[in-house]
Design a protein around this motif. Structure first.
Motif, mmCIF file in Angstrom:
data_model
loop_
_atom_site.group_PDB
_atom_site.id
_atom_site.type_symbol
_atom_site.label_atom_id
_atom_site.label_comp_id
_atom_site.label_asym_id
_atom_site.label_seq_id
_atom_site.Cartn_x
_atom_site.Cartn_y
_atom_site.Cartn_z
ATOM 1 N N TYR A 158 -13.060 2.855 1.355
ATOM 2 C CA TYR A 158 -13.131 1.550 1.645
ATOM 3 C C TYR A 158 -13.887 1.429 2.829
ATOM 4 O O TYR A 158 -13.947 2.002 3.923
ATOM 5 N N HIS A 208 -14.774 -3.564 1.910
ATOM 6 C CA HIS A 208 -13.768 -3.793 2.813
ATOM 7 C C HIS A 208 -14.440 -3.993 4.291
ATOM 8 O O HIS A 208 -15.474 -3.388 4.565
ATOM 9 N N GLU A 210 -13.485 -3.133 7.503
ATOM 10 C CA GLU A 210 -13.327 -1.981 8.395
ATOM 11 C C GLU A 210 -14.263 -0.795 7.687
ATOM 12 O O GLU A 210 -13.941 -0.582 6.689
ATOM 13 N N LYS A 213 -13.024 3.673 6.110
ATOM 14 C CA LYS A 213 -11.313 3.924 5.734
ATOM 15 C C LYS A 213 -11.201 4.788 4.308
ATOM 16 O O LYS A 213 -12.039 4.671 3.345
ATOM 17 N N HIS A 215 -9.003 5.224 1.165
ATOM 18 C CA HIS A 215 -7.683 4.691 0.315
ATOM 19 C C HIS A 215 -6.969 5.748 -0.017
ATOM 20 O O HIS A 215 -5.765 5.900 -0.105
ATOM 21 N N ASP A 242 3.662 4.686 -3.564
ATOM 22 C CA ASP A 242 2.984 3.376 -3.809
ATOM 23 C C ASP A 242 3.209 2.739 -5.193
ATOM 24 O O ASP A 242 3.907 1.641 -5.360
ATOM 25 N N GLU A 302 -0.181 -5.468 -3.831
ATOM 26 C CA GLU A 302 -0.641 -5.815 -2.485
ATOM 27 C C GLU A 302 -0.810 -4.566 -1.564
ATOM 28 O O GLU A 302 -1.789 -4.588 -0.923
ATOM 29 N N SER A 303 0.267 -3.474 -1.563
ATOM 30 C CA SER A 303 -0.282 -2.449 -0.746
ATOM 31 C C SER A 303 -1.367 -1.653 -1.246
ATOM 32 O O SER A 303 -1.973 -1.284 -0.453
ATOM 33 N N LEU A 305 -4.271 -2.912 -2.113
ATOM 34 C CA LEU A 305 -5.389 -3.663 -2.068
ATOM 35 C C LEU A 305 -5.490 -3.829 -0.196
ATOM 36 O O LEU A 305 -6.621 -3.766 0.047
ATOM 37 N N THR A 306 -4.397 -3.424 0.283
ATOM 38 C CA THR A 306 -4.531 -3.715 1.778
ATOM 39 C C THR A 306 -4.475 -2.537 2.735
ATOM 40 O O THR A 306 -4.654 -2.356 3.918
ATOM 41 N N ILE A 307 -3.539 -1.375 2.170
ATOM 42 C CA ILE A 307 -3.216 -0.202 3.016
ATOM 43 C C ILE A 307 -4.104 0.835 2.987
ATOM 44 O O ILE A 307 -4.328 1.407 1.898
#
Length: 309
Positions: A158, A208, A210, A213, A215, A242, A302-303, A305-307
């Motif tokens: 990401y 993303h 940031e 990152k 994933h 997950d 959601e996890s 897509l975001t974590i």
């Protein structure tokens, strides 16, 4: 297809929060084989059916995540040629000496527009898979320890500027696009899946804010039954899961995603189709991305897509 240029994913170096805890996890739960330790405090692992010395390297750090991803190229002449091509394209490279990474030759390192450190190498000591090169069996005893994946298969990263990342991989490194996710404008690519082989993907990127990152790193399993067995082992060892077991629409792969003790996501993966460079890229729209991610449930988790780490 003839394998030239960039061949395949070669290694990933991952940061962990507690080295001893992580060694036990990757050795005993994942079933990776430890192949060495160096004076920088790094611990080296391989999957049982890999012949190279190492494909997954961990080091202790205050923050989890990825240090770099490395891909193996055909030979030293290819390494020289790709380094020259990168520099001509405007990508600044730097050489890391042979032996800086255990049992690995010189590496060409560069920073992607997404903020990730990426490198190419041509030589790494072959240690084999525990079976002879003459009249080998179908598996060895180490294949029955822990989850025991076959190989380090791919990574999903990401970061920003994936349009520029795509240009480097396609125009310079010789990858081809396999699948993509486009934004609501039906034009902007927010996720790209790329291959340098006949695999459904060797690396993927998602837009993303940031940089740099991770994933997930993905480990290939031999069958759907082995993925399910891996899920049993995760539950026996109270590994936090997950997503899964499920099937992706994107790549058609069957999967479980979970986290190591430091919060680095990993995947146990099998399946997918076998594209060739002349295949047309498949497109997923954002309104159907849930099916692309989790085909049976058609759900955007959601996890997922975001974590990131």
């Amino acid at each position: 297809m003839a394998m030239t240029g960039v061949l395949r994913p070669g290694h990933a170096q991952i940061r962990v929060l507690n080295l001893e805890e992580s060694i036990k996890f990757y050795r005993d739960v994942m079933g990776l084989i430890e192949t060495g330790r160096d004076d920088q405090g790094r611990v080296y692992f391989k999957c049982w059916d890999e012949q190279d010395h190492s494909s997954y390297i961990i080091r202790e750090a205050p923050q989890a995540g990825v240090d770099f991803i490395g891909f193996r190229v055909l030979d030293e002449a290819t390494l020289e040629s790709l380094e020259s091509d990168l520099n001509a394209y405007g990508v600044e490279t730097r050489r890391l000496p042979a032996g800086d990474l255990l049992e690995t030759g010189e590496r060409v390192r560069f920073t992607l527009p997404s903020g990730h450190e990426f490198e190419l190498f041509a030589t790494k000591t072959k240690v084999g898979n525990g079976m002879p090169l003459t009249n080998p069996g179908p598996w060895c005893a180490d294949a029955e320890k822990g989850i025991s994946p076959i190989r380090f298969d791919h990574a999903l990263l990401y970061g920003p500027n994936i349009a520029d990342v795509k240009k480097i991989f396609v125009d310079v490194l010789g990858f081809f696009m396999v699948e993509r996710v486009i934004a609501e404008d039906n034009t902007t690519e927010v996720g790209i899946w790329l291959s340098c082989s006949h695999k459904v993907h060797d690396i993927a990127f998602v837009e993303h804010p940031e940089p740099g990152k991770l994933h997930h790193c993905s480990f290939l399993m031999e069958s759907w039954e082995r993925v399910l067995r891996g899920g049993d082992i995760m539950s026996m060892n109270k590994v936090e899961v997950d997503i899964g077991p499920t099937r992706h629409g994107i790549t058609r792969g069957c999967t479980i995603y979970a986290w190591d003790p430091s919060g680095n996501r990993f995947e146990t993966f099998m399946g997918g189709y076998h594209p060739y460079p002349d295949y047309e890229c498949l497109t997923w729209t954002m309104d159907n991305f849930g099916q692309g991610l989790d085909y049976p449930q058609r759900k955007l988790h959601e996890s997922f897509l975001t974590i990131v780490s």
